[in-house]
Design an enzyme around this catalytic site. Structure first.
Site, PDB file in Angstrom:
ATOM      1  N   HIS A  10      47.134  32.796  44.869  1.00 41.70           N
ATOM      2  CA  HIS A  10      45.780  33.289  44.566  1.00 41.70           C
ATOM      3  C   HIS A  10      45.803  34.816  44.597  1.00 41.70           C
ATOM      4  CE1 HIS A  10      41.158  32.802  45.386  1.00 41.70           C
ATOM      5  NE2 HIS A  10      41.415  33.882  44.658  1.00 41.70           N
TER       6      HIS A  10
ATOM      7  N   HIS B 275      37.864  28.688  41.343  1.00 38.02           N
ATOM      8  CA  HIS B 275      37.252  29.200  42.569  1.00 38.02           C
ATOM      9  C   HIS B 275      36.049  28.293  42.876  1.00 38.02           C
ATOM     10  CE1 HIS B 275      39.663  32.714  41.759  1.00 38.02           C
ATOM     11  NE2 HIS B 275      39.105  33.438  42.704  1.00 38.02           N
TER      12      HIS B 275
ATOM     13  N   GLU C  44      33.602  29.560  47.812  1.00 42.65           N
ATOM     14  CA  GLU C  44      33.812  30.895  48.400  1.00 42.65           C
ATOM     15  C   GLU C  44      32.454  31.357  48.929  1.00 42.65           C
ATOM     16  OE1 GLU C  44      34.890  33.934  45.554  1.00 42.65           O
ATOM     17  OE2 GLU C  44      35.577  35.343  47.091  1.00 42.65           O
TER      18      GLU C  44
ATOM     19  N   ASP D 193      42.654  40.019  46.113  1.00 39.20           N
ATOM     20  CA  ASP D 193      42.607  41.326  45.433  1.00 39.20           C
ATOM     21  C   ASP D 193      43.084  42.392  46.426  1.00 39.20           C
ATOM     22  OD1 ASP D 193      40.982  40.590  42.874  1.00 39.20           O
ATOM     23  OD2 ASP D 193      39.883  39.679  44.532  1.00 39.20           O
TER      24      ASP D 193
HETATM   25  N1  ADE Z   1      37.716  37.835  40.714  1.00 40.14           N
HETATM   26  C1  ADE Z   1      38.544  38.574  41.439  1.00 40.14           C
HETATM   27  N2  ADE Z   1      38.471  38.239  42.735  1.00 40.14           N
HETATM   28  C2  ADE Z   1      37.562  37.234  42.826  1.00 40.14           C
HETATM   29  C3  ADE Z   1      37.047  36.452  43.894  1.00 40.14           C
HETATM   30  N3  ADE Z   1      37.437  36.621  45.156  1.00 40.14           N
HETATM   31  N4  ADE Z   1      36.105  35.538  43.606  1.00 40.14           N
HETATM   32  C4  ADE Z   1      35.689  35.357  42.347  1.00 40.14           C
HETATM   33  N5  ADE Z   1      36.155  36.056  41.325  1.00 40.14           N
HETATM   34  C5  ADE Z   1      37.076  36.993  41.551  1.00 40.14           C
HETATM   35 ZN    ZN Z   2      40.003  35.047  43.762  1.00 40.31          ZN
END
Ligand code: ADE
Ligand code: ZN
Length: 338
Positions: free
Chosen positions: A17, A197, A200, A279
């Site tokens: 991821h 995703h 979250e 990220d």
């Molecule tokens: N794009 C980049 N990082 C993300 C994340 N954590 N959740 C959703 N979209 C994303």
């Molecule tokens: Zn992500």
């Protein structure tokens, strides 16, 4: 704790991821802005880093899409990808399955072929020079329409050989999986694996729908699945991999502090959880930083770290033979510490 740091440092692992655009470090963002004469609202690298304070996912996405504007040429995508591969080579990453957001680039008039050429050129070089294998996963942006997602899939047609699967990312709330039912079906019919995703920020219902409507092979994040006992039981029973991202969850206020992170509970329940960086340039750490931070906060030991590393290969899209070889390498590595 130094022992744990050393153990994590050499532990063979996969990252499942990672958004390539989210590995754009402030230094490279600044250099590419200059190279491409793209305006960014920051005077220097320090100002960029200082802007990375997010109250939620959308706060982050606004800055992340703005940052991606500096990526223009094939060389830019090559440099971005190569920098990430070199960085995770130091973290003993043996295999990566990386996301990128084609629509973020093609909607600015960037040629799809340049994006793919730069990324795959670097992935190929990283396999040769560093021995890291990889799969590439384009993601549909869920804040856009399903029609736009179909257009992306159509433009991706000439490059399908490079893709291990498709994903779904961007603003989760208000953009449920069901919105993308048809395009996920079309991607599956092309032989692509599926991830999304879910859970979250969005509710457990989105995780159910990612499984039952999109038929995904993996759930990205999945934190909120734990709010639903029947869903948790199903994820355990079917051993669905969750690609969990602890430092991302902290930075995006999904958890108040890492001591509250559900990862330990996930492992105790028998869920197939993995650790990933999401990220890393925006959230303050690459994959080993995530392993160490969560191990310290939740008092995880070597046995749990081994489980997490094995889960990362088990949940990958590698074939069974490669998975077995990576798991054996983990066992051989762990034996050295007994
Ligand atoms: N794009 C980049 N990082 C993300 C994340 N954590 N959740 C959703 N979209 C994303
Ligand atoms: Zn992500």
């Amino acid at each position: 704790m130094d022992d744990l740091r050393t153990f994590i440092s050499g532990l063979p692992k996969a990252e499942l991821h990672l958004h390539l655009e989210g590995s754009l470090e402030p230094e490279l963002m600044f250099a590419l802005a200059k190279r491409n004469q793209v305006d960014i609202p920051f005077a220097d690298v320090e100002e960029i880093s200082a802007a990375y304070n997010f109250g939620n996912l959308q706060d982050f996405l606004d800055i992340y899409y703005q940052g991606a504007n500096v990526l223009v040429s094939e060389q830019d995508f090559f440099d971005l990808t190569m920098a990430y591969m070199k960085r995770v080579h130091r973290d003993s990453v043996a295999h990566v399955e990386v996301f990128f957001d084609p629509q973020t680039h093609t909607d600015r008039g960037i040629d799809f072929g340049s994006v793919i050429g730069g990324i795959t050129g670097a992935l190929k070089k990283a396999q040769g020079d560093l021995g890291i294998t990889s799969k590439l996963i384009p993601c549909f942006l869920r804040h856009l329409s399903e029609e736009a997602a179909f257009e992306m899939l159509e433009s991706a047609e000439p490059y399908l050989e490079f893709f291990g699967g498709v994903g779904l990312d961007s603003s989760e709330m208000g953009n449920p999986p069901a919105k993308f039912e048809k395009v996920f079906k079309a991607a599956k019919d092309k032989g692509l694996r599926l991830v999304a995703h879910a859970g979250e920020e969005g509710p457990a219902a989105y995780v159910w729908d990612a499984l039952d409507i999109l038929h995904v092979d993996r759930i990205d994040h999945g934190n909120r699945a734990l709010e639903d006992e029947a869903l948790t039981a199903r994820l355990v029973r079917e051993q669905i991999t969750l690609t969990v991202c602890p430092l991302s969850n902290l930075k995006l206020c999904v958890v108040k502090n890492l001591g509250d992170h559900p990862l330990r509970r996930m492992l105790d329940l028998g869920l197939c959880a993995t650790i990933n960086s999401d990220d890393p340039a925006y959230f303050g750490g690459y994959i080993n930083d995530n392993y160490l931070a969560v191990a310290q906060a939740l008092s995880l030991g070597r046995a749990q770290l081994v489980t997490l590393a094995k889960n990362s290969f088990a949940g990958s899209f590698l074939n069974d033979k490669d998975k077995c070889e990576h798991m054996s390498a983990i066992d051989r590595y762990a034996e050295r510490f007994n």
